[in-house]
Design a protein around this motif. Structure first.
Motif, short mmCIF file in Angstrom:
data_model
loop_
_atom_site.label_atom_id
_atom_site.label_comp_id
_atom_site.label_asym_id
_atom_site.label_seq_id
_atom_site.Cartn_x
_atom_site.Cartn_y
_atom_site.Cartn_z
N LYS A 323 0.84 -1.21 0.00
CA LYS A 323 0.00 0.00 0.00
C LYS A 323 0.87 1.26 0.00
O LYS A 323 0.56 2.24 -0.67
N THR A 324 1.99 1.20 0.75
CA THR A 324 2.86 2.39 0.86
C THR A 324 3.37 2.83 -0.51
O THR A 324 3.47 4.02 -0.80
N PHE A 327 0.75 4.81 -2.18
CA PHE A 327 0.67 6.15 -1.60
C PHE A 327 1.76 7.05 -2.20
O PHE A 327 1.51 8.20 -2.54
N TYR A 343 0.40 13.44 4.81
CA TYR A 343 0.45 11.98 5.00
C TYR A 343 0.35 11.72 6.51
O TYR A 343 1.29 11.98 7.24
N LEU A 345 0.10 9.34 9.80
CA LEU A 345 0.49 8.02 10.29
C LEU A 345 0.14 7.92 11.77
O LEU A 345 0.24 8.92 12.49
N VAL A 411 -3.42 11.47 2.80
CA VAL A 411 -3.35 10.01 2.95
C VAL A 411 -3.46 9.70 4.44
O VAL A 411 -2.72 10.26 5.25
N ASP A 413 -2.95 6.66 6.67
CA ASP A 413 -2.46 5.29 6.70
C ASP A 413 -2.94 4.61 7.99
O ASP A 413 -2.99 5.25 9.03
N GLU A 414 -3.27 3.32 7.91
CA GLU A 414 -3.83 2.57 9.04
C GLU A 414 -5.01 3.35 9.64
O GLU A 414 -5.05 3.67 10.82
N GLU A 415 -5.99 3.64 8.78
CA GLU A 415 -7.07 4.56 9.17
C GLU A 415 -7.91 4.05 10.33
O GLU A 415 -8.60 4.82 10.99
N GLY A 449 -6.21 4.15 4.05
CA GLY A 449 -5.59 2.85 3.79
C GLY A 449 -5.58 1.97 5.02
O GLY A 449 -5.30 2.45 6.11
N SER A 450 -5.90 0.69 4.86
CA SER A 450 -5.84 -0.24 5.99
C SER A 450 -6.00 -1.68 5.50
O SER A 450 -6.67 -1.94 4.51
N GLY A 643 3.05 -1.44 11.85
CA GLY A 643 3.90 -1.08 10.72
C GLY A 643 5.32 -1.61 10.71
O GLY A 643 6.12 -1.18 9.91
#
Length: 828
Positions: A323-324, A327, A343, A345, A411, A413-415, A449-450, A643
């Motif tokens: 996924k990264t 992104f 972005y 995190l 973005v 990430d790990e929503e 993203g997750s 992560g």
């Protein structure tokens, strides 16, 4: 609201400014502008004002008008700190939305949004910057006096400095000294965020000539055979990888650092210090010109297509699916189009590898923003984002407050991560939801993203509110790890369990160690033993401030409260009955580490939890050691699930899944699935299939089966049915009121009164008041009122306005004395 262009004010026009103070006050205060400052005032600038009898604050201008306040006489502003606004109109709009949505005050949002150095107040503490060498010849008289005073007394308040100089307005002087790096704001003082440096070895280009290399070997084999081994090891490693670190060379060759040093001195090797990622053991994935797999290219195309019709897209990709990389491609496209990117995190430490990758393209146009930076650095990032110098910003949840001017992509990430939710103090916002509103304001796209999305996001995607893209295969064709569930009860009955480790897990650990592979063990509780109990009278030590048992920590030899930080000595005799039969019940990460050292004395074991990662670089140091194979087994709490990507980790052990599954919370199954899946995803990420061992008393539990089968859709379907029946999100919105008081009897009457008043408006949508799981924290007793509101047919703004009115009316009664009321919108 009046709009004023620069230079348009007449000298004698009387102007008033409505300002936001960094305080929890319901209405903004209005101040009068001295005539000589008329041309300088602008919305978004900071001003120095007096509030209360004598306190000074830095406030933000929110509105300019010619209208004096009706109910009080406006005081004059004391000074203007900025040549240009530091907060944009869009930010003020964002603050207003946050205050309105999360039922708090704009001042509380300002307090969370601005770095401390931008909101100096009377009681703000000032220190000298020890990293800055002061040239006294460049100081003016007042700066000289302040530096002298700080050398005698290391910490002074703004009020102290005002008295020292004999003048009220010292903030402009302190602002200038801060910009010169002479002083620091002690509320935010911390060591600078230091990059992880590694030494890389290269062979002298002379020895690329085969004859020269042959001659070198001939000399070394006679005079220094160990040096010859080191050169041979380097040649073998350099054929497999582009860069060879000093540590890798030492380990591969068996040579000590003195031998490598000797070869460097002889100029056989060259050594170079490089700033490297803390989270990647090999940079293959993050090469400047990496190639996307076929599945990734399809997903990237689908994301672009979804963005044509939707502003928010959910990317559901299995762990290690790359996924990264997607992104990064989207960030590159957005930056090349001239727009900014945020972005987000969930963890500070996860920023490093992405920063290094993006810097290959954009150099110094990337900013990182989080709480580990000192205040000077945070202000610098703020100003560079404001000026557009930073085109990409990576950071934790507070990054949503930065002054973007041209935001094009966010973005998240790990929503699904709970660390995006701020619990205390207000604003109790969720950075994911705030980012979606922020994106809407800037007409920016938002990508969530997750591998294990939150139920709300998945529901919104399947109902067409969000776009939806799936990535179902791991990058590089690596298979998902195999999962084995082991019954703790069965192994206990058979007496095959050692301490807290089943025979299956112990066999897998010993096999991994024999193969020079690494192991991560997950136990979602820190400390040594959660409870000490007397076998005679059942006495358990409790916190004097909170209604919780104290946890024993072997490292300190003390009992700790994980809520307020209270500590006391561990008893050897029961204080209730005098018995010496005290027993430790349960276990945390500290005990896991301790027991493993007894069972596997040869293994190198480390622990990662809140206790071992309190210091500045502790988190990164542990990851560094794991990355460079100085750790064989890492035991930790949920930190190990977030992560981490290490080639050597092939076995994951979940010591006790039951603590996740049996938690009394409507999200327990969702969170358990997320946590177990994320932890499992750490295994076998680079070419070799990993193995996960889940130890539990309930091997037939539905969620464990769903984790084994990686069946998120089944979890979603079963959870949705239950949530609809019991009126939970995503079908209903939750608003919780926590009422706190030091007297439990007074609290009872306050909570009952509030619940009764709320029921007049909302009927059976009001549940409680009830004591939460922990009914007293820091000597405040707590009662919670939960309200559930259907999403259709009810106006949420009207609901919130009514709740505010009820709280306001309650606060005007004598009954409210001594109470604290904390509203929490979307509390979980």
């Amino acid at each position: 609201m009046l709009e004023f262009a620069e230079g348009q004010h007449t000298d004698r026009k009387t102007l008033f400014v409505e300002v936001i103070l960094p305080l929890a006050i319901a209405i903004n205060y209005t101040y009068r502008v001295p005539f000589e400052m008329n041309d300088e005032v602008a919305v978004g600038k900071r001003v120095v004002v007096q509030f209360g009898k004598s306190k000074m604050y830095t406030a933000i201008i929110a509105r300019i008008s010619e209208q004096a306040p009706e109910k009080y006489e406006a005081k004059y502003i004391m000074d203007i700190l900025d040549a240009a606004p530091i907060v944009s109109l869009q930010q003020l709009q964002f603050w207003a939305w946050l205050a309105d949505y999360y039922l708090c005050n704009t001042g509380e949002v300002m307090n969370a949004a601005l770095p401390s150095a931008l909101k100096l107040a009377s009681e703000t503490k000032i220190e000298l910057n020890k990293e800055y060498e002061i040239d006294r010849n460049t100081l003016n008289d007042r700066e000289y006096l302040i530096v002298d005073a700080l050398e005698i007394q290391p910490e002074l308040t703004v009020s102290d400095i005002a008295k020292l100089l004999g003048q009220k307005t010292v903030m402009p002087i302190l602002k200038l000294m801060f910009e010169k790096n002479i002083i620091l704001i002690s509320e935010e003082v911390s060591d600078r965020y230091k990059p992880r440096m590694r030494t890389f070895i290269t062979l002298n280009p002379v020895y690329r000539d085969p004859d020269q290399l042959k001659e070198l070997f001939s000399i070394l084999e006679k005079r220094a055979p160990k040096q010859a081994d080191a050169v041979l090891a380097y040649i073998q490693l350099s054929r497999k990888q582009k860069a060879v670190s000093k540590n890798e060379l030492t380990e591969a060759s068996g040579a000590g650092s003195a031998i490598i040093k000797s070869l460097i001195e002889k100029e056989v090797f060259f050594a170079e210090e490089k700033n490297v990622s803390r989270l990647q053991s090999g940079d293959d994935e993050l090469e400047a010109n990496f190639e996307l797999s076929e599945a990734q290219l399809v997903a990237l195309g689908e994301i672009r297509q979804e963005f044509e019709g939707k502003d928010v897209v959910l990317l559901h990709g299995v762990t290690s699916s790359g996924k990264t990389q997607l992104f990064i491609r989207l960030i590159e496209e957005m930056v090349n189009s001239g727009r900014q990117v945020l972005y987000l995190l969930p963890e500070i430490a996860l920023t490093t590898h992405i920063v290094e990758r993006l810097r290959k393209y954009f150099g110094n146009a990337i900013g990182v923003y989080h709480s580990r930076f000192n205040d000077n650095e945070r202000v610098e990032v703020w100003q560079k984002v404001l000026s557009g110098q930073y085109r990409v910003v990576l950071g934790a949840r507070s990054s949503v407050f930065l002054p973007f001017s041209n935001l094009g992509l966010i973005v998240v990430d790990e929503e699904h991560e709970t660390s995006y939710k701020q619990f205390d103090p207000a604003p109790r916002y969720n950075a994911r939801d705030a980012a979606i509103y922020l994106g809407n304001m800037y007409k920016a796209k938002v990508l969530l993203g997750s591998a294990t999305p939150s139920m709300e996001s998945y529901y919104n995607a399947h109902n067409g509110k969000y776009g939806f893209v799936e990535l179902t295969e791991r990058f590089g064709g690596v298979e998902m790890p195999t999962t084995e569930v082991v019954s703790i009860a069965e192994e206990t009955k058979k007496k095959t369990i050692q301490s807290h480790f089943t025979s299956v897990l112990m066999n897998d650990i010993t096999t991994a160690l024999a193969n020079k592979e690494q192991v991560i063990l997950f136990q979602n509780r820190r400390g040594y033993a959660p409870i000490i109990i007397c076998k005679v009278c059942a006495y358990t030590p409790k916190c004097i401030n909170c209604d919780v048992s104290l946890t024993y920590h072997k490292s300190s030899g003390k009992l700790h409260c994980h809520y307020c930080g209270y500590k006391e000595e561990s008893p050897s005799v029961c204080p209730a009955c005098g018995s010496t039969q005290l027993e430790y019940k349960g276990f945390g990460t500290e005990k896991v580490e301790d027991e493993l050292k007894l069972l596997l004395p040869e293994a190198r074991i480390a622990r990662m939890d809140l206790d071992t990662t309190r210091s500045k670089n502790a988190f990164q140091n542990i990851l560094n050691d794991l990355d460079e194979h100085r750790i064989d087994i890492l035991a930790g709490t949920q930190m190990v699930a977030k992560g981490l990507d290490f080639a050597g980790v092939t076995v994951i052990g979940i010591i006790s899944a039951d603590s996740l599954l049996k938690y009394p919370d409507f999200r327990a199954n969702e969170r358990a699935f997320q946590m177990l899946s994320q932890v499992s995803g750490r295994a076998g990420r680079r070419g070799k299939q990993g193995k996960v061992v889940i130890q539990t008393y309930d091997p037939g539990h539905r969620v464990i089966k769903q984790v084994i089968e990686n069946d998120y859709v089944d979890l979603y379907n079963t959870e949705m049915t239950e949530r609809k029946s019991f009126k939970y999100p995503p079908f209903y919105r939750l608003i919780q009121l926590d009422i706190k008081h030091k007297d439990p009897e007074v609290l009872y009457h306050q909570a009952e009164y509030l619940a009764k008043e709320l029921r007049k408006h909302f009927d059976d949508r009001v549940i409680g008041p009830e004591y939460p799981l922990v009914g007293r924290i820091r000597n405040y007793f707590i009662k919670s009122i939960m309200m559930k509101f259907e999403k259709d047919g009810i106006s949420l703004p009207k609901v919130k306005a009514t709740i505010k009115d009820v709280i306001l009316q309650f606060n005007t009664t004598k009954l409210s004395k001594g109470s604290i009321i904390q509203p929490d919108v979307d509390p979980y």
